[in-house]
Write a protein that holds these residues in place. Sequence first.
Motif, PDB file in Angstrom:
ATOM      1  N   TYR A  20      41.944  41.069  29.817  1.00 43.68           N
ATOM      2  CA  TYR A  20      42.185  40.883  31.250  1.00 43.68           C
ATOM      3  C   TYR A  20      43.596  41.323  31.615  1.00 43.68           C
ATOM      4  CZ  TYR A  20      37.961  38.049  31.271  1.00 43.68           C
ATOM      5  OH  TYR A  20      36.663  37.618  31.141  1.00 43.68           O
ATOM      6  N   ASP A  53      45.294  41.809  37.981  1.00 43.54           N
ATOM      7  CA  ASP A  53      43.986  41.539  38.575  1.00 43.54           C
ATOM      8  C   ASP A  53      43.550  40.138  38.172  1.00 43.54           C
ATOM      9  OD1 ASP A  53      41.551  41.836  39.843  1.00 43.54           O
ATOM     10  OD2 ASP A  53      40.610  42.876  38.142  1.00 43.54           O
ATOM     11  N   TYR A  54      44.362  39.146  38.515  1.00 40.69           N
ATOM     12  CA  TYR A  54      44.112  37.786  38.051  1.00 40.69           C
ATOM     13  C   TYR A  54      42.822  37.194  38.599  1.00 40.69           C
ATOM     14  CZ  TYR A  54      46.318  36.717  42.559  1.00 40.69           C
ATOM     15  OH  TYR A  54      46.623  36.675  43.890  1.00 40.69           O
ATOM     16  N   GLU A  55      42.299  37.748  39.705  1.00 48.16           N
ATOM     17  CA  GLU A  55      41.026  37.242  40.232  1.00 48.16           C
ATOM     18  C   GLU A  55      39.886  37.503  39.249  1.00 48.16           C
ATOM     19  OE1 GLU A  55      40.229  35.440  42.711  1.00 48.16           O
ATOM     20  OE2 GLU A  55      42.112  35.351  43.807  1.00 48.16           O
ATOM     21  N   ARG A  95      38.536  34.520  37.527  1.00 43.18           N
ATOM     22  CA  ARG A  95      37.747  33.549  38.271  1.00 43.18           C
ATOM     23  C   ARG A  95      36.267  33.724  37.887  1.00 43.18           C
ATOM     24  NH1 ARG A  95      38.793  30.875  43.026  1.00 43.18           N
ATOM     25  NH2 ARG A  95      40.603  32.214  43.478  1.00 43.18           N
ATOM     26  N   GLU A 132      50.193  33.165  39.519  1.00 40.86           N
ATOM     27  CA  GLU A 132      48.795  33.244  39.921  1.00 40.86           C
ATOM     28  C   GLU A 132      47.873  33.437  38.717  1.00 40.86           C
ATOM     29  OE1 GLU A 132      51.306  34.966  43.304  1.00 40.86           O
ATOM     30  OE2 GLU A 132      51.275  34.985  41.110  1.00 40.86           O
ATOM     31  N   MET A 153      45.073  30.711  37.206  1.00 34.57           N
ATOM     32  CA  MET A 153      43.661  31.067  37.122  1.00 34.57           C
ATOM     33  C   MET A 153      43.141  30.910  35.687  1.00 34.57           C
ATOM     34  SD  MET A 153      41.434  31.854  39.391  1.00 34.57           S
ATOM     35  CE  MET A 153      42.448  32.519  40.717  1.00 34.57           C
TER      36      MET A 153
END
Length: 446
Positions: free
Chosen positions: A134, A138-140, A143, A163, A167
């Motif tokens: 990851y 692009d930490y989303e 999710r 952030e 996450m």
Amino acid sequence: MIASAPPETQSEFLESLSPEEVRALPYLFDFWALPHQVAPEGDWKTWVILGGRGAGKTRAGAEWVRAQVEGARPGDAGAARRVALVGETFDQARDVMVFGESGLLAASPPDRRPRWEAGKRQLVWPNGAVAKVYSAHDYEGLRGPQFDAAWVDELAKWPKAEEAWTMLQFALRLGDHPQQVVTTTPRNVPVLKRILGAESSVMTHAPTVANRAHLAASFLSEIERQFGGTRQGRQEIEGLLIEDVEGALWTRGMLDAAGLHHGDPDLAGPFDRIVVAVDPPMSAREASDECGIVVAGMCLGATRRDWRAVVLADVSLAGASPVTWARAVVEAYDAYGADRVVAEVNQGGNLVAEVIAQVDAGVPVKAVHASRGKAARAEPVAALYEQGRVRHLRGLGALEAQMGLMTRDGFEGRGSPDRVDALVWALTELMIRPVEARPRVRSLGG
């Protein structure tokens, strides 16, 4: 440890192994690991490995992941089945954590080596365990997935560290006790300080030189030449977290500005005066925790405002007997061609001069008395740094660390700031309450 044993002992050990054991030896990390690369014992949630460049952080992270996913045999399940590998960007995570010289593929033996599935951005082990890559940018992407282990690399330099870290914590929820390891060169960022301050966190630390057996000697000498004694060196080479405490009399910026580099005209003087200042232990008769001993020189200018000082050495001693620290004072006096020794005598009285005289009766000692608190005495000296009138030679890291913890309300570190006290007495003698300079003018070397 065999790796540190004489060649004949190493040869004897290797000859005692079977061919299978010889082939397996490079992959037995417990055998080769340095102390900071070994996971601490205990019921921790986060293990932070702080280190200088090249200290072996990446290898430690890769080996920890191996230890989590591998079972006793290649097909056996390990403690973890779903692992997150998080780097600043996808490319950096893939190139360092997966394909790097110290990454997961290089660290894994042939019968346990995972296969890389580029389309899915993941590693799959023979036992079915999966580690997915990851990007913190692009930490989303964190999710939704869930993990029982995670390896986070170079967290302290992520632009979106808060952030991405938050996450990841929501996603680390599988298994009985999900854990994570953070491998990073330290920076003064809130997320790293918060992690280090958590009760569920543990830390190991090592400077670059700890891994010198695997680094080029020319690399070590060059980075020390260029960055030794600087803020960047303390962070990138020593692996230290550099931060200012609230109300600090000396900020990191002030100390960085005071540093001398090769070619600096202030490096070798000439000095009109040189003194050795000593802040003796609480008792002049017994060994104590530390005796502050600092050497400084002064260059006269046309007016008092033009005078400059250079801190030449910190030869403070811990746990030394009176005769031992007195000998160190006299040796510094002789080595730097000093004018006199300045000694605080509040604790030891005349005994301080007496113990120095036992070593060399010809050394002149000026006794000074502390009528004000440490912070009050330090403030006018700190002002000299703000004015750019004091410079530092290299190798003063321990002194500068104490200086960074001295505030207007007192010392924020442990124990007594003996090195700072000696510094304050030296610069007070030279710059704040100077006596008439000796007629001779000296350079540092003569």
